[in-house]
Design an enzyme around this catalytic site. Structure first.
Site, PDB file in Angstrom:
ATOM      1  N   ARG A  51       0.802  -1.212   0.000  1.00 25.14           N
ATOM      2  CA  ARG A  51       0.000   0.000   0.000  1.00 25.14           C
ATOM      3  C   ARG A  51       0.843   1.273   0.000  1.00 25.14           C
ATOM      4  O   ARG A  51       0.602   2.192  -0.775  1.00 25.14           O
ATOM      5  CB  ARG A  51      -0.894   0.051   1.243  1.00 25.14           C
ATOM      6  CG  ARG A  51      -2.160  -0.716   1.124  1.00 25.14           C
ATOM      7  CD  ARG A  51      -2.554  -1.244   2.473  1.00 25.14           C
ATOM      8  NE  ARG A  51      -1.618  -2.284   2.854  1.00 25.14           N
ATOM      9  CZ  ARG A  51      -1.733  -3.555   2.490  1.00 25.14           C
ATOM     10  NH1 ARG A  51      -2.757  -3.943   1.799  1.00 25.14           N
ATOM     11  NH2 ARG A  51      -0.826  -4.465   2.824  1.00 25.14           N
ATOM     12  N   THR A  52       1.804   1.339   0.921  1.00 28.81           N
ATOM     13  CA  THR A  52       2.497   2.610   1.096  1.00 28.81           C
ATOM     14  C   THR A  52       3.255   2.989  -0.174  1.00 28.81           C
ATOM     15  O   THR A  52       3.135   4.103  -0.682  1.00 28.81           O
ATOM     16  CB  THR A  52       3.446   2.549   2.309  1.00 28.81           C
ATOM     17  OG1 THR A  52       2.694   2.121   3.439  1.00 28.81           O
ATOM     18  CG2 THR A  52       4.057   3.907   2.606  1.00 28.81           C
ATOM     19  N   LYS A  81      26.506  -3.857  -1.295  1.00 33.63           N
ATOM     20  CA  LYS A  81      27.962  -3.667  -1.417  1.00 33.63           C
ATOM     21  C   LYS A  81      28.523  -2.914  -0.219  1.00 33.63           C
ATOM     22  O   LYS A  81      29.668  -2.460  -0.249  1.00 33.63           O
ATOM     23  CB  LYS A  81      28.270  -2.884  -2.699  1.00 33.63           C
ATOM     24  CG  LYS A  81      27.744  -3.556  -3.946  1.00 33.63           C
ATOM     25  CD  LYS A  81      28.110  -2.709  -5.163  1.00 33.63           C
ATOM     26  CE  LYS A  81      27.371  -3.172  -6.400  1.00 33.63           C
ATOM     27  NZ  LYS A  81      27.511  -2.223  -7.497  1.00 33.63           N
ATOM     28  N   ARG A 102      11.413   3.907   3.426  1.00 29.08           N
ATOM     29  CA  ARG A 102      11.010   2.926   4.453  1.00 29.08           C
ATOM     30  C   ARG A 102      12.243   2.126   4.844  1.00 29.08           C
ATOM     31  O   ARG A 102      12.995   1.664   3.977  1.00 29.08           O
ATOM     32  CB  ARG A 102       9.935   1.983   3.918  1.00 29.08           C
ATOM     33  CG  ARG A 102       9.701   0.810   4.855  1.00 29.08           C
ATOM     34  CD  ARG A 102       8.485   0.015   4.527  1.00 29.08           C
ATOM     35  NE  ARG A 102       7.274   0.768   4.820  1.00 29.08           N
ATOM     36  CZ  ARG A 102       6.052   0.236   4.813  1.00 29.08           C
ATOM     37  NH1 ARG A 102       5.891  -1.038   4.521  1.00 29.08           N
ATOM     38  NH2 ARG A 102       4.999   0.978   5.098  1.00 29.08           N
ATOM     39  N   HIS A 130       5.207   5.877  11.556  1.00 26.46           N
ATOM     40  CA  HIS A 130       4.720   5.771  10.175  1.00 26.46           C
ATOM     41  C   HIS A 130       3.738   6.935   9.976  1.00 26.46           C
ATOM     42  O   HIS A 130       2.524   6.750   9.909  1.00 26.46           O
ATOM     43  CB  HIS A 130       4.019   4.418  10.012  1.00 26.46           C
ATOM     44  CG  HIS A 130       3.720   4.011   8.611  1.00 26.46           C
ATOM     45  ND1 HIS A 130       3.813   4.874   7.527  1.00 26.46           N
ATOM     46  CD2 HIS A 130       3.312   2.819   8.102  1.00 26.46           C
ATOM     47  CE1 HIS A 130       3.469   4.208   6.426  1.00 26.46           C
ATOM     48  NE2 HIS A 130       3.164   2.964   6.750  1.00 26.46           N
TER      49      HIS A 130
HETATM   50  C1  NCD Z   1       1.916  -1.191   8.100  1.00 22.76           C
HETATM   51  C2  NCD Z   1       3.416  -0.953   8.234  1.00 22.76           C
HETATM   52  O1  NCD Z   1       4.170  -1.180   7.289  1.00 22.76           O
HETATM   53  O2  NCD Z   1       3.779  -0.493   9.299  1.00 22.76           O
HETATM   54  N1  NCD Z   1       1.491  -1.346   6.791  1.00 22.76           N
HETATM   55  C3  NCD Z   1       1.184  -0.223   6.057  1.00 22.76           C
HETATM   56  O3  NCD Z   1       2.020   0.598   5.790  1.00 22.76           O
HETATM   57  N2  NCD Z   1      -0.099  -0.053   5.692  1.00 22.76           N
HETATM   58  C4  NCD Z   1       1.389  -2.202   9.015  1.00 22.76           C
HETATM   59  C5  NCD Z   1       2.027  -3.561   9.069  1.00 22.76           C
HETATM   60  O4  NCD Z   1       2.948  -3.864   8.327  1.00 22.76           O
HETATM   61  O5  NCD Z   1       1.562  -4.347   9.876  1.00 22.76           O
END
Ligand code: NCD
Length: 299
Positions: A51-52, A81, A102, A130
């Site tokens: 999703r993100t 590397k 991320r 997040h």
């Molecule tokens: C979440 C995350 O990556 O923190 N997912 C997301 O971004 N919608 C939740 C999860 O991974 O459980």
């Protein structure tokens, strides 16, 4: 230059402005379709994401921008590397106008921001925060309840490692008379640092150990998966709090059930047809909120 690193940095009016802009964009997408023209956004993901990453990328494309991406930076970038995150950022900021990151380390976004010449957006930093997820979560709650003050919110699942929970609680703490019930097994309780944060801001937080500890009159039920990729003890992957139709019966008709997704077994599939289940709407809202954020970033 404005980085988006933690929910600490937002005020109520920032959320109000973002929600207004997001609604305006949804109402007239064609008006904004060149908002990011000639801009390149880099997505750098060292942890899995559906999703993100895709909603950020869709947001950029819908605003007329371009994407460069390594969706599996841990294995596909020069990290293999031995390159440090700082060096990678110093290179990528030369190619792009913003960097969506991320990473498994809690401080990664902050470290990246210290060396980056373009805005860094934290798309999940380990078991820390997040922030953009929390913005879309607050937007979803606001769309449904029409207010963010006076809410009673039950958060559950992995409150210890769950970064979506940590960021959401920080945003809820901006509002008046909010009560949060945190339901988890003891080992996955909310870390003390977040409890202190909420206390200092007069948000009432109540720890719960089973469904019966929750009041019936909650406005929001927010479930999360156990973050099995963090350092868990054996047995933790077994879901303790499963929401099915029977459990949903105890909650009011105007409550909403949310989940950042992906889910495992903590929400039974039968609940998907309950009109209170909002998780797919929530993930769709993610693209629109990220459009709003990106648009603001380049104004
Ligand atoms: C979440 C995350 O990556 O923190 N997912 C997301 O971004 N919608 C939740 C999860 O991974 O459980």
């Amino acid at each position: 230059m404005k980085h988006i690193i933690s929910c600490d940095q937002f005020k109520r009016e920032d959320l109000e402005n973002l929600f207004q802009l997001t609604d305006a964009m949804r109402g007239d997408l064609s008006h904004y379709k060149t908002g990011l023209a000639d801009r390149i956004v880099a997505t750098l993901f060292y942890e899995p994401s559906t999703r993100t990453r895709l909603s950020f990328e869709a947001a950029v494309l819908r605003l007329g921008g371009e994407i460069i991406s390594t969706e599996n930076a841990k294995e596909m970038s020069s990290t293999v590397k031995g390159e440090s995150l700082e060096d990678t950022v110093r290179v990528i900021h030369g190619y792009s106008d913003a960097l969506v990151l991320r990473h498994p380390d809690r401080n990664a976004a902050e470290e990246a921001a210290q060396v980056s010449e373009v805005p860094v957006i934290n798309a999940g930093s380990g078991s820390g925060e997040h922030p953009t997820q929390a913005l879309l979560d607050m937007y979803t709650i606001f769309k449904h309840h029409g207010t963010l003050d006076g809410l009673s919110v039950a958060v559950m699942g992995d409150l210890f490692y769950g970064r979506t929970i940590h960021s959401l609680l920080k945003l809820l703490a901006l509002y008046r008379k909010v009560t949060v019930f945190g339901l988890s097994r003891e080992e996955l309780s909310l870390p003390d640092e977040y409890k202190r944060y909420l206390e200092e801001r007069n948000l009432q937080y109540v720890s719960c150990r089973n469904f019966d500890d929750l009041p019936r009159e909650v406005d929001v039920i927010y479930h999360t998966r156990t973050q099995t990729e963090r350092n868990l003890n054996a047995g933790m992957e077994v879901e303790e709090f499963i929401i099915d139709d029977f459990v949903m019966d105890r909650f009011p008709q105007n409550a909403i059930l949310m989940h950042p997704l992906p889910r495992n077994r903590e929400i039974a599939r039968e609940v998907d047809s309950d009109p209170r289940a909002k998780y797919f709407e929530q993930s769709r809202n993610g693209m629109y909120i990220r459009m709003g954020l990106l648009y603001q970033l380049f104004r």
